[in-house]
Design a protein around this motif. Structure first.
Motif, PDB file in Angstrom:
ATOM      1  N   PRO A 262       0.817  -1.236   0.000  1.00  0.00           N
ATOM      2  CA  PRO A 262       0.000   0.000   0.000  1.00  0.00           C
ATOM      3  C   PRO A 262       0.845   1.277   0.000  1.00  0.00           C
ATOM      4  CG  PRO A 262      -0.829  -1.545   1.626  1.00  0.00           C
ATOM      5  CD  PRO A 262       0.473  -2.098   1.124  1.00  0.00           C
ATOM      6  N   LEU A 263       2.116   1.173   0.347  1.00  0.00           N
ATOM      7  CA  LEU A 263       2.987   2.349   0.389  1.00  0.00           C
ATOM      8  C   LEU A 263       3.697   2.614  -0.941  1.00  0.00           C
ATOM      9  CD1 LEU A 263       4.657   1.629   3.849  1.00  0.00           C
ATOM     10  CD2 LEU A 263       2.696   3.117   3.374  1.00  0.00           C
ATOM     11  N   PHE A 264       3.555   1.705  -1.881  1.00  0.00           N
ATOM     12  CA  PHE A 264       4.246   1.847  -3.173  1.00  0.00           C
ATOM     13  C   PHE A 264       3.739   3.066  -3.917  1.00  0.00           C
ATOM     14  CE2 PHE A 264       5.045  -2.999  -3.944  1.00  0.00           C
ATOM     15  CZ  PHE A 264       5.879  -3.037  -2.842  1.00  0.00           C
ATOM     16  N   ASP A 265       4.681   3.812  -4.496  1.00  0.00           N
ATOM     17  CA  ASP A 265       4.264   4.871  -5.410  1.00  0.00           C
ATOM     18  C   ASP A 265       3.881   4.207  -6.735  1.00  0.00           C
ATOM     19  OD1 ASP A 265       6.534   4.549  -7.146  1.00  0.00           O
ATOM     20  OD2 ASP A 265       7.716   5.825  -5.836  1.00  0.00           O
ATOM     21  N   PRO A 266       3.303   4.944  -7.669  1.00  0.00           N
ATOM     22  CA  PRO A 266       2.830   4.322  -8.916  1.00  0.00           C
ATOM     23  C   PRO A 266       3.916   3.559  -9.685  1.00  0.00           C
ATOM     24  CG  PRO A 266       1.868   6.492  -8.700  1.00  0.00           C
ATOM     25  CD  PRO A 266       2.872   6.356  -7.588  1.00  0.00           C
ATOM     26  N   MET A 267       5.137   4.091  -9.766  1.00  0.00           N
ATOM     27  CA  MET A 267       6.191   3.389 -10.519  1.00  0.00           C
ATOM     28  C   MET A 267       6.636   2.114  -9.801  1.00  0.00           C
ATOM     29  SD  MET A 267       6.609   4.473 -13.466  1.00  0.00           S
ATOM     30  CE  MET A 267       7.876   3.298 -13.815  1.00  0.00           C
ATOM     31  N   THR A 268       6.712   2.137  -8.486  1.00  0.00           N
ATOM     32  CA  THR A 268       7.072   0.939  -7.732  1.00  0.00           C
ATOM     33  C   THR A 268       6.022  -0.142  -7.963  1.00  0.00           C
ATOM     34  OG1 THR A 268       8.162   2.302  -6.070  1.00  0.00           O
ATOM     35  CG2 THR A 268       7.653   0.038  -5.445  1.00  0.00           C
ATOM     36  N   ALA A 269       4.754   0.259  -7.950  1.00  0.00           N
ATOM     37  CA  ALA A 269       3.671  -0.691  -8.213  1.00  0.00           C
ATOM     38  C   ALA A 269       3.769  -1.269  -9.620  1.00  0.00           C
ATOM     39  CB  ALA A 269       2.318  -0.017  -8.001  1.00  0.00           C
ATOM     40  N   VAL A 270       4.141  -0.434 -10.583  1.00  0.00           N
ATOM     41  CA  VAL A 270       4.315  -0.913 -11.958  1.00  0.00           C
ATOM     42  C   VAL A 270       5.441  -1.952 -12.016  1.00  0.00           C
ATOM     43  CG1 VAL A 270       5.118  -0.245 -14.273  1.00  0.00           C
ATOM     44  CG2 VAL A 270       3.348   1.094 -13.115  1.00  0.00           C
ATOM     45  N   HIS A 271       6.561  -1.673 -11.366  1.00  0.00           N
ATOM     46  CA  HIS A 271       7.664  -2.632 -11.367  1.00  0.00           C
ATOM     47  C   HIS A 271       7.254  -3.941 -10.698  1.00  0.00           C
ATOM     48  CE1 HIS A 271      10.320   0.251 -13.065  1.00  0.00           C
ATOM     49  NE2 HIS A 271      10.330   1.033 -12.012  1.00  0.00           N
ATOM     50  N   TYR A 272       6.531  -3.841  -9.591  1.00  0.00           N
ATOM     51  CA  TYR A 272       6.058  -5.038  -8.897  1.00  0.00           C
ATOM     52  C   TYR A 272       5.145  -5.853  -9.816  1.00  0.00           C
ATOM     53  CZ  TYR A 272       3.782  -7.978  -5.407  1.00  0.00           C
ATOM     54  OH  TYR A 272       3.286  -9.049  -4.714  1.00  0.00           O
ATOM     55  N   ASP A 273       4.151  -5.203 -10.405  1.00  0.00           N
ATOM     56  CA  ASP A 273       3.208  -5.895 -11.287  1.00  0.00           C
ATOM     57  C   ASP A 273       3.913  -6.484 -12.499  1.00  0.00           C
ATOM     58  OD1 ASP A 273       1.170  -5.189  -9.536  1.00  0.00           O
ATOM     59  OD2 ASP A 273       0.513  -3.472 -10.747  1.00  0.00           O
ATOM     60  N   THR A 274       4.861  -5.750 -13.046  1.00  0.00           N
ATOM     61  CA  THR A 274       5.609  -6.241 -14.207  1.00  0.00           C
ATOM     62  C   THR A 274       6.432  -7.470 -13.836  1.00  0.00           C
ATOM     63  OG1 THR A 274       5.699  -4.021 -15.142  1.00  0.00           O
ATOM     64  CG2 THR A 274       7.278  -5.618 -16.002  1.00  0.00           C
ATOM     65  N   LEU A 275       7.039  -7.464 -12.657  1.00  0.00           N
ATOM     66  CA  LEU A 275       7.795  -8.631 -12.206  1.00  0.00           C
ATOM     67  C   LEU A 275       6.893  -9.852 -12.055  1.00  0.00           C
ATOM     68  CD1 LEU A 275      10.203  -6.959  -9.659  1.00  0.00           C
ATOM     69  CD2 LEU A 275      10.877  -8.219 -11.719  1.00  0.00           C
ATOM     70  N   GLU A 276       5.718  -9.665 -11.513  1.00  0.00           N
ATOM     71  CA  GLU A 276       4.773 -10.781 -11.415  1.00  0.00           C
ATOM     72  C   GLU A 276       4.403 -11.297 -12.797  1.00  0.00           C
ATOM     73  OE1 GLU A 276       1.498  -9.337  -8.979  1.00  0.00           O
ATOM     74  OE2 GLU A 276       2.210 -10.710  -7.407  1.00  0.00           O
ATOM     75  N   GLN A 277       4.133 -10.384 -13.698  1.00  0.00           N
ATOM     76  CA  GLN A 277       3.744 -10.761 -15.061  1.00  0.00           C
ATOM     77  C   GLN A 277       4.887 -11.481 -15.775  1.00  0.00           C
ATOM     78  OE1 GLN A 277       2.721  -7.406 -17.497  1.00  0.00           O
ATOM     79  NE2 GLN A 277       2.236  -8.651 -19.275  1.00  0.00           N
ATOM     80  N   LEU A 278       6.093 -10.932 -15.695  1.00  0.00           N
ATOM     81  CA  LEU A 278       7.234 -11.541 -16.371  1.00  0.00           C
ATOM     82  C   LEU A 278       7.575 -12.910 -15.789  1.00  0.00           C
ATOM     83  CD1 LEU A 278       9.571  -8.444 -16.836  1.00  0.00           C
ATOM     84  CD2 LEU A 278       8.391  -9.727 -18.646  1.00  0.00           C
ATOM     85  N   SER A 279       7.386 -13.069 -14.487  1.00  0.00           N
ATOM     86  CA  SER A 279       7.695 -14.370 -13.901  1.00  0.00           C
ATOM     87  C   SER A 279       6.693 -15.432 -14.359  1.00  0.00           C
ATOM     88  CB  SER A 279       7.772 -14.293 -12.373  1.00  0.00           C
ATOM     89  OG  SER A 279       6.529 -14.033 -11.804  1.00  0.00           O
ATOM     90  N   ASP A 280       5.507 -15.011 -14.775  1.00  0.00           N
ATOM     91  CA  ASP A 280       4.568 -15.937 -15.402  1.00  0.00           C
ATOM     92  C   ASP A 280       4.916 -16.145 -16.875  1.00  0.00           C
ATOM     93  OD1 ASP A 280       3.074 -16.291 -13.081  1.00  0.00           O
ATOM     94  OD2 ASP A 280       1.634 -14.721 -13.592  1.00  0.00           O
ATOM     95  N   GLU A 281       5.248 -15.050 -17.557  1.00  0.00           N
ATOM     96  CA  GLU A 281       5.527 -15.112 -18.997  1.00  0.00           C
ATOM     97  C   GLU A 281       6.753 -15.942 -19.339  1.00  0.00           C
ATOM     98  OE1 GLU A 281       5.758 -11.236 -20.771  1.00  0.00           O
ATOM     99  OE2 GLU A 281       3.706 -10.745 -20.185  1.00  0.00           O
ATOM    100  N   ILE A 282       7.693 -16.071 -18.416  1.00  0.00           N
ATOM    101  CA  ILE A 282       8.917 -16.809 -18.738  1.00  0.00           C
ATOM    102  C   ILE A 282       8.641 -18.301 -18.907  1.00  0.00           C
ATOM    103  CG2 ILE A 282       9.743 -17.262 -16.382  1.00  0.00           C
ATOM    104  CD1 ILE A 282      12.580 -16.503 -17.483  1.00  0.00           C
ATOM    105  N   GLU A 283       7.526 -18.780 -18.388  1.00  0.00           N
ATOM    106  CA  GLU A 283       7.228 -20.210 -18.479  1.00  0.00           C
ATOM    107  C   GLU A 283       7.105 -20.686 -19.926  1.00  0.00           C
ATOM    108  OE1 GLU A 283       7.274 -22.952 -16.531  1.00  0.00           O
ATOM    109  OE2 GLU A 283       8.140 -21.530 -15.118  1.00  0.00           O
ATOM    110  N   HIS A 284       6.468 -19.897 -20.772  1.00  0.00           N
ATOM    111  CA  HIS A 284       6.294 -20.330 -22.169  1.00  0.00           C
ATOM    112  C   HIS A 284       7.646 -20.518 -22.879  1.00  0.00           C
ATOM    113  CE1 HIS A 284       4.591 -20.963 -26.082  1.00  0.00           C
ATOM    114  NE2 HIS A 284       5.285 -19.946 -26.549  1.00  0.00           N
TER     115      HIS A 284
END
Length: 104
Positions: free
Chosen positions: A32-54
């Motif tokens: 909840p303390l993340f600024d918008p860019m920190t949240a983007v990096h967090y979300d992108t890391l989650e997404q990329l860690s899923d995308e690497i499976e393919h």
């Protein structure tokens, strides 16, 4: 083939480690303390860690007598996602360090 298996295993181990850290209590409570860019990096890391499976599955499926160019393309796809993850990890870590300084 052995180098492909090592790359796949290392990338999967790295992914599990990253996901574990992203889902750690410290990170989830700080979310909840993340600024918008920190949240983007967090979300992108989650997404990329899923995308690497393919690309990992595709590389893992390369047979011993597959086309070398196909194998290199698949390795390149894995490495590209890993580099993207590394870049976002660095930015996310920097954001977390800055957030930590704010509350010290």
């Amino acid at each position: 083939m052995a180098s492909n298996a090592r790359l796949v295993q290392r990338a999967r181990d790295w992914k599990v480690d990253i996901r574990g850290k992203l889902n750690s209590v410290l990170i989830t409570e700080a979310r909840p303390l993340f600024d918008p860019m920190t949240a983007v990096h967090y979300d992108t890391l989650e997404q990329l860690s899923d995308e690497i499976e393919h690309p990992l599955d595709a590389l893992d499926a390369v047979g011993a007598f597959e086309d070398v160019e196909l194998m290199l393309d698949r390795r390149s796809a894995v490495v590209t996602v890993m580099e993207d993850i590394r870049a976002h990890l660095k930015m996310f870590a920097d954001d977390l360090a800055e957030l930590g300084q704010t509350f010290l």
